[in-house]
Every structure is written in C-alpha cells, then in structure tokens.
Scaffold this motif. Structure first.
Motif, PDB file in Angstrom:
ATOM      1  N   LEU A  26      -6.395  63.595 -31.053  1.00 38.31           N
ATOM      2  CA  LEU A  26      -7.673  63.284 -31.303  1.00 38.31           C
ATOM      3  C   LEU A  26      -7.704  61.921 -32.173  1.00 38.31           C
ATOM      4  O   LEU A  26      -8.263  60.954 -32.036  1.00 38.31           O
ATOM      5  CB  LEU A  26      -8.415  64.232 -31.929  1.00 38.31           C
ATOM      6  N   SER A  27      -6.655  61.837 -33.271  1.00 36.74           N
ATOM      7  CA  SER A  27      -6.516  60.663 -34.245  1.00 36.74           C
ATOM      8  C   SER A  27      -6.319  59.480 -33.288  1.00 36.74           C
ATOM      9  O   SER A  27      -6.740  58.460 -33.404  1.00 36.74           O
ATOM     10  CB  SER A  27      -5.635  60.966 -34.999  1.00 36.74           C
ATOM     11  N   GLN A  28      -5.253  59.576 -32.251  1.00 42.59           N
ATOM     12  CA  GLN A  28      -4.942  58.191 -31.459  1.00 42.59           C
ATOM     13  C   GLN A  28      -6.361  57.989 -30.687  1.00 42.59           C
ATOM     14  O   GLN A  28      -6.302  56.714 -30.349  1.00 42.59           O
ATOM     15  CB  GLN A  28      -3.792  58.688 -30.424  1.00 42.59           C
ATOM     16  N   ALA A  29      -7.038  58.806 -29.914  1.00 42.81           N
ATOM     17  CA  ALA A  29      -8.059  58.519 -29.227  1.00 42.81           C
ATOM     18  C   ALA A  29      -9.341  57.830 -30.070  1.00 42.81           C
ATOM     19  O   ALA A  29      -9.675  57.059 -29.881  1.00 42.81           O
ATOM     20  CB  ALA A  29      -8.810  59.786 -28.537  1.00 42.81           C
ATOM     21  N   ARG A  30      -9.222  58.505 -31.499  1.00 37.58           N
ATOM     22  CA  ARG A  30     -10.278  57.908 -32.378  1.00 37.58           C
ATOM     23  C   ARG A  30      -9.782  56.384 -32.669  1.00 37.58           C
ATOM     24  O   ARG A  30     -10.721  55.584 -32.754  1.00 37.58           O
ATOM     25  CB  ARG A  30     -10.350  58.753 -33.633  1.00 37.58           C
ATOM     26  N   GLU A  31      -8.583  56.088 -32.885  1.00 39.74           N
ATOM     27  CA  GLU A  31      -8.093  54.963 -33.106  1.00 39.74           C
ATOM     28  C   GLU A  31      -8.448  54.018 -31.862  1.00 39.74           C
ATOM     29  O   GLU A  31      -8.779  52.597 -32.136  1.00 39.74           O
ATOM     30  CB  GLU A  31      -6.632  54.664 -33.485  1.00 39.74           C
ATOM     31  N   ARG A  32      -8.198  54.270 -30.675  1.00 42.22           N
ATOM     32  CA  ARG A  32      -8.627  53.436 -29.573  1.00 42.22           C
ATOM     33  C   ARG A  32      -9.950  53.036 -29.441  1.00 42.22           C
ATOM     34  O   ARG A  32     -10.422  52.185 -29.107  1.00 42.22           O
ATOM     35  CB  ARG A  32      -7.933  54.201 -28.224  1.00 42.22           C
ATOM     36  N   ARG A  37     -14.616  49.473 -30.246  1.00 41.52           N
ATOM     37  CA  ARG A  37     -15.908  49.232 -30.984  1.00 41.52           C
ATOM     38  C   ARG A  37     -15.843  47.884 -31.562  1.00 41.52           C
ATOM     39  O   ARG A  37     -16.828  47.084 -31.679  1.00 41.52           O
ATOM     40  CB  ARG A  37     -15.955  50.193 -32.074  1.00 41.52           C
ATOM     41  N   ARG A  38     -14.701  47.541 -32.107  1.00 35.09           N
ATOM     42  CA  ARG A  38     -14.492  46.184 -32.667  1.00 35.09           C
ATOM     43  C   ARG A  38     -14.463  44.904 -31.579  1.00 35.09           C
ATOM     44  O   ARG A  38     -14.983  43.871 -32.052  1.00 35.09           O
ATOM     45  CB  ARG A  38     -13.176  46.152 -33.515  1.00 35.09           C
ATOM     46  N   ARG A  39     -14.422  45.354 -30.129  1.00 31.68           N
ATOM     47  CA  ARG A  39     -14.373  44.141 -29.365  1.00 31.68           C
ATOM     48  C   ARG A  39     -15.786  44.302 -28.649  1.00 31.68           C
ATOM     49  O   ARG A  39     -15.883  43.478 -27.683  1.00 31.68           O
ATOM     50  CB  ARG A  39     -13.394  44.546 -28.287  1.00 31.68           C
ATOM     51  N   LEU A  40     -16.734  45.230 -29.130  1.00 33.03           N
ATOM     52  CA  LEU A  40     -18.270  44.950 -28.534  1.00 33.03           C
ATOM     53  C   LEU A  40     -18.621  43.658 -28.843  1.00 33.03           C
ATOM     54  O   LEU A  40     -18.418  42.890 -29.716  1.00 33.03           O
ATOM     55  CB  LEU A  40     -18.957  46.068 -29.110  1.00 33.03           C
ATOM     56  N   SER A 177     -26.635  50.719 -38.953  1.00 28.85           N
ATOM     57  CA  SER A 177     -26.397  49.687 -38.462  1.00 28.85           C
ATOM     58  C   SER A 177     -25.533  48.663 -39.112  1.00 28.85           C
ATOM     59  O   SER A 177     -25.561  48.462 -40.414  1.00 28.85           O
ATOM     60  CB  SER A 177     -27.920  48.865 -38.020  1.00 28.85           C
ATOM     61  N   VAL A 178     -24.865  47.895 -38.321  1.00 32.91           N
ATOM     62  CA  VAL A 178     -23.873  46.859 -38.903  1.00 32.91           C
ATOM     63  C   VAL A 178     -23.874  45.549 -38.545  1.00 32.91           C
ATOM     64  O   VAL A 178     -24.257  45.310 -37.111  1.00 32.91           O
ATOM     65  CB  VAL A 178     -22.297  47.331 -38.508  1.00 32.91           C
ATOM     66  N   PHE A 179     -23.830  44.691 -39.480  1.00 27.59           N
ATOM     67  CA  PHE A 179     -24.191  43.215 -39.370  1.00 27.59           C
ATOM     68  C   PHE A 179     -22.869  42.309 -39.814  1.00 27.59           C
ATOM     69  O   PHE A 179     -22.163  42.908 -40.734  1.00 27.59           O
ATOM     70  CB  PHE A 179     -25.262  42.905 -39.851  1.00 27.59           C
ATOM     71  N   TYR A 191     -23.271  46.357 -34.203  1.00 26.86           N
ATOM     72  CA  TYR A 191     -22.840  48.021 -33.899  1.00 26.86           C
ATOM     73  C   TYR A 191     -24.433  48.756 -34.463  1.00 26.86           C
ATOM     74  O   TYR A 191     -24.913  48.283 -35.727  1.00 26.86           O
ATOM     75  CB  TYR A 191     -21.761  48.524 -34.395  1.00 26.86           C
ATOM     76  N   SER A 192     -24.681  49.746 -33.871  1.00 28.92           N
ATOM     77  CA  SER A 192     -25.627  50.745 -34.412  1.00 28.92           C
ATOM     78  C   SER A 192     -25.078  52.129 -33.702  1.00 28.92           C
ATOM     79  O   SER A 192     -24.777  52.249 -32.706  1.00 28.92           O
ATOM     80  CB  SER A 192     -26.716  50.536 -34.080  1.00 28.92           C
TER      81      SER A 192
END
Length: 244
Positions: A26-32, A37-40, A177-179, A191-192
């Motif tokens: 799960l940790s590894q999946a969360r990191e992926r 998300r950072r590449r959105l 929400s993130v800006f 992101y939201s």
C-alpha cells in the motif's frame, strides 16, 4: 467487536510480518499515486478572486504570503450559520498545528468559507485556532471550486460534487484545493479532492484505524454522527487520558 485468536509472541510476529508485507504494498502504491498526482496538468487562474479577511480585502495571490504553494481547506460555514460544520472542524483541528511545518516546505495553508470574516474570527477564537481564514462570501470561489451549489443545481439532480461522482447531500460540501504561484505571479490550480478523498488528511482517523475498534462507526445514523466540536464533548470524555 470480533473475536480474536490469542497467540504466543512469536506467532503474533509471524502474523504481523505477513500483514506488514501488505502495508508495504500500500505504501508503494501510495507513493506511485503521489508521483502521478504531481504530474497532473494545471489550469491557469485568470479570474480575480477577492476575499474578506480580518484586516480587509485580500486576493488569491495574497493568500500565498510569498510562498509558491497554497493549500485551501474549504470549511463548510454558510453565512447564516452560527458555527462551522463539526466535521470540517474535526479536520481543521488536525491541520492547526501543521501550518508552521508546511511553511517550512514553501507551502501556505488557509481556510476559506462563505461566512462573514467576523463570524470566522469569532469561531477561530472559540476553538483556539491560529491559521488564516478568509471569507469567500463576496465572490464565486466556492462555487467555481466545487464546494457550494445553487438550489437549481441541486433540484436538477445532476451530480456535480467530486467531479460528478458523488450525489449532493447539501448546498455546502467539504473539499481541499491546491494552487501554485510561479515567479511571474501567475496562479495555477493543480489539484482538488473531496468526499473520501479528504480521509487521508485526518490524522485522528488514521490513528483510530490502528486500533482494535477502528473508527467504531457501525450502527450510527451516519459515520460521523459521533463527532462534536471539540468544546462540546462531554466533560468526562474530554478528561479521558489525563494522568492524575
């Protein structure tokens, strides 16, 4: 509570290590997922949003307070309410002490609600919060970022909350929400998240998930029925865990 097998320490370690392997997956999946998300892609914010703060008007760009990243907690607090949503306040209690740590990583965190600034400030004082909290009652920010809905939208019945994946359960709903603000001053929405997407930001729930009883919400009218504003719990509950 389900019955549990009682075993030796060595048998427990064997079972725990087997579960640890699943936790690591799960940790590894969360990191992926976080990397994805950072590449959105981003959306540039061209609309001017002006908020009401305790000391006057502030823009969305002002909320960054000189840092490149901004996290907005959309706290449910309608103009005619006398208090913020108890569930949103549960989350806000958690991020209250995170603000300096986020600032150390170039990130500002603020709360935004529809209620007038004076009401927000009074409620902050009541619960002992120190984070910045501004009113969006004079602009379309809440609606544009998917946490406030008109009566017409609700009556139409077409889901709009959580990108159309979650039915309405009120005109005011929670979200984050993130800006990002670049060196030229341009602001981007990156992101939201809403509904169960907020779950991972509630540290109290994550601790409860470690315990035998878990969140212990089975049989309640709705899962968070037990939650209260933290100054409304029964005195004996508030004193629990205080050593003599």
């Amino acid at each position: 509570m389900q019955q549990h097998q009682i075993v030796s320490r060595q048998e427990w370690i064997t079972a725990r290590k087997a579960h640890l392997a699943r936790e690591k997956e799960l940790s590894q999946a969360r990191e992926r997922l976080a990397e994805e998300r950072r590449r959105l892609p981003w959306v540039k914010i061209d609309k001017e949003y002006v908020f009401d703060g305790l000391n006057g008007k502030v823009t969305l760009a002002d909320l960054f307070t000189g840092r490149p990243q901004l996290v907005v907690q959309h706290v449910m607090f309608a103009p005619d309410w006398e208090a913020a949503c108890k569930s949103c306040s549960f989350w806000a209690d958690g991020f209250e002490r995170m603000v300096p740590h986020l600032a150390a990583r170039d990130t500002t965190m603020v709360a935004i609600s529809l209620a007038p600034a004076a009401k927000l400030e009074a409620f902050k004082k009541r619960l002992g919060w120190t984070f910045d909290w501004v009113s969006s009652g004079g602009n379309d920010f809440n609606h544009d970022f998917g946490v406030t809905f008109t009566r017409e939208e609700i009556e139409k019945g077409e889901p709009k909350y959580n990108f159309g994946t979650t039915p309405f359960y009120g005109p005011e709903l929670p979200g984050i929400s993130v800006f990002f603000r670049d060196e030229s001053g341009a602001v981007f929405h990156t992101y939201s998240c809403f509904a169960r997407g907020l779950d991972m930001m509630n540290a109290a729930y994550q601790y409860l998930d470690l315990t035998p009883l878990g969140r212990h919400e089975e049989g309640l009218p709705y899962p968070m029925d037990w939650v209260r504003l933290r100054d409304q719990y029964a005195p004996e509950a508030a004193k629990a865990g205080v050593l003599p």
